[in-house]
Design an enzyme around this catalytic site. Structure first.
Site, mmCIF file in Angstrom:
data_model
loop_
_atom_site.group_PDB
_atom_site.id
_atom_site.type_symbol
_atom_site.label_atom_id
_atom_site.label_comp_id
_atom_site.label_asym_id
_atom_site.label_seq_id
_atom_site.Cartn_x
_atom_site.Cartn_y
_atom_site.Cartn_z
ATOM 1 C CG ASP A 100 45.532 19.920 11.934
ATOM 2 O OD1 ASP A 100 45.521 19.339 10.845
ATOM 3 O OD2 ASP A 100 46.361 20.826 12.199
ATOM 4 C CD GLU B 38 55.389 27.074 7.740
ATOM 5 O OE1 GLU B 38 55.429 26.016 8.420
ATOM 6 O OE2 GLU B 38 54.350 27.738 7.586
ATOM 7 C CD GLU C 96 54.562 27.388 16.814
ATOM 8 O OE1 GLU C 96 54.405 26.174 16.846
ATOM 9 O OE2 GLU C 96 54.794 28.011 15.766
HETATM 10 N N1 ADE Z 1 49.968 22.923 10.065
HETATM 11 C C1 ADE Z 1 49.184 22.430 11.044
HETATM 12 N N2 ADE Z 1 48.160 21.737 10.536
HETATM 13 C C2 ADE Z 1 48.285 21.787 9.200
HETATM 14 C C3 ADE Z 1 47.526 21.290 8.123
HETATM 15 N N3 ADE Z 1 46.416 20.601 8.350
HETATM 16 N N4 ADE Z 1 47.941 21.552 6.871
HETATM 17 C C4 ADE Z 1 49.068 22.268 6.655
HETATM 18 N N5 ADE Z 1 49.825 22.783 7.631
HETATM 19 C C5 ADE Z 1 49.450 22.534 8.898
#
Ligand code: ADE
Length: 256
Positions: free
Chosen positions: A223, A200, A12
């Site tokens: 996700d 974060e 990124e």
């Molecule tokens: N960052 C992207 N997907 C995540 C997830 N499922 N849990 C924690 N941080 C994430």
């Protein structure tokens, strides 16, 4: 006034480094920082690392060593709110640590010493991020973003959307539907309607609160924090999230 742009992952960050004028790479606290200009404005690009402690170290270094005036976080998150789909964008209005639990000494999720569980993002910076995200998703380039996954992303019925609201951070990659449901349900029962989870943002929000620096964050949903959360994660970051971050942040810097 220098703006810090934090990214969790090197992919990124590198998409933004390409656009820097007068780039200068500096190592500090075991991290690479890039100083330069984006859209004619001074910036420091930083890697947060993964997890709350790494992110807090980066944020502290950005204030103490680089004297930044404000911070913007760009990264990915798991969607847990209703209708928060892969390929959507979440702009955080507030942050909470979902793994903070000093009960019974303090109420669940309250950060000891701060008398609160939620840390607010800066409204003006967040509005600029939302505007830039909406403009990107409406553009021809934005329409292409998800398609670049070559069908690996499940087809969503709706076009990608921008959501604004509460994001929760914790030192866990949430990758079970039951866990995501439980996390969302317990928070909701206490009045915290969470849209997405990541690892974060709440730490950076707390450091910015300590130093009186405005903070905002934009997260692309990679996700649904369910049992398949990890499967396409690397490909998603490489092909979709980096592109979102690049365009949204360039649009944001132009309007700053
Ligand atoms: N960052 C992207 N997907 C995540 C997830 N499922 N849990 C924690 N941080 C994430």
């Amino acid at each position: 006034m220098t703006t810090a742009i934090l990214s969790a992952l090197p992919e990124e960050q590198s998409s933004l480094v390409q656009h820097l004028s007068h780039p200068q790479r500096l190592m500090h606290a075991g991290r690479a920082f890039w100083r330069g200009e984006l859209q004619g404005r001074p910036v420091v690009l930083a890697l947060s690392g993964i997890g709350k402690v790494a992110a807090a170290t980066t944020a502290t270094a950005l204030v103490e060593r680089f004297g930044v005036a404000r911070m913007v976080f760009t990264g990915v998150a798991g969607g847990v709110g209703e209708g928060v789909q892969v390929g959507d964008v979440v702009v955080a209005s507030e942050y909470l640590q979902h793994d903070m639990d000093a009960s019974p000494l303090f109420p669940r999720w309250e950060v000891p010493g701060y008398a609160r569980s939620r840390f607010a993002c800066d409204a003006a910076l967040s509005a600029l991020l939302s505007g830039a995200a909406r403009a990107y998703l409406a553009s021809a380039e934005g329409q292409l973003g998800l398609n670049s996954m070559g069908g690996q992303v499940p087809a969503t019925s709706a076009a990608p959307r921008v959501h604004e609201g509460l994001v929760a951070s914790g030192d866990r990659f949430v990758c079970a539907a039951s866990e995501a449901l439980h996390l969302r349900g317990t928070l909701q029962a206490a009045g915290h309607d969470v849209l997405a989870v990541e690892m974060e943002g709440a730490a950076v929000a707390q450091v910015c609160q300590d130093y009186g620096r405005p903070f905002a964050a934009v997260r692309t949903i990679s996700d649904r924090a369910d049992d398949t959360a990890h499967v396409d994660f690397p490909a998603f970051v490489r092909t979709v999230a980096t592109r979102y971050a690049e365009h949204i942040l360039l649009g944001f810097m132009q309007k700053l």
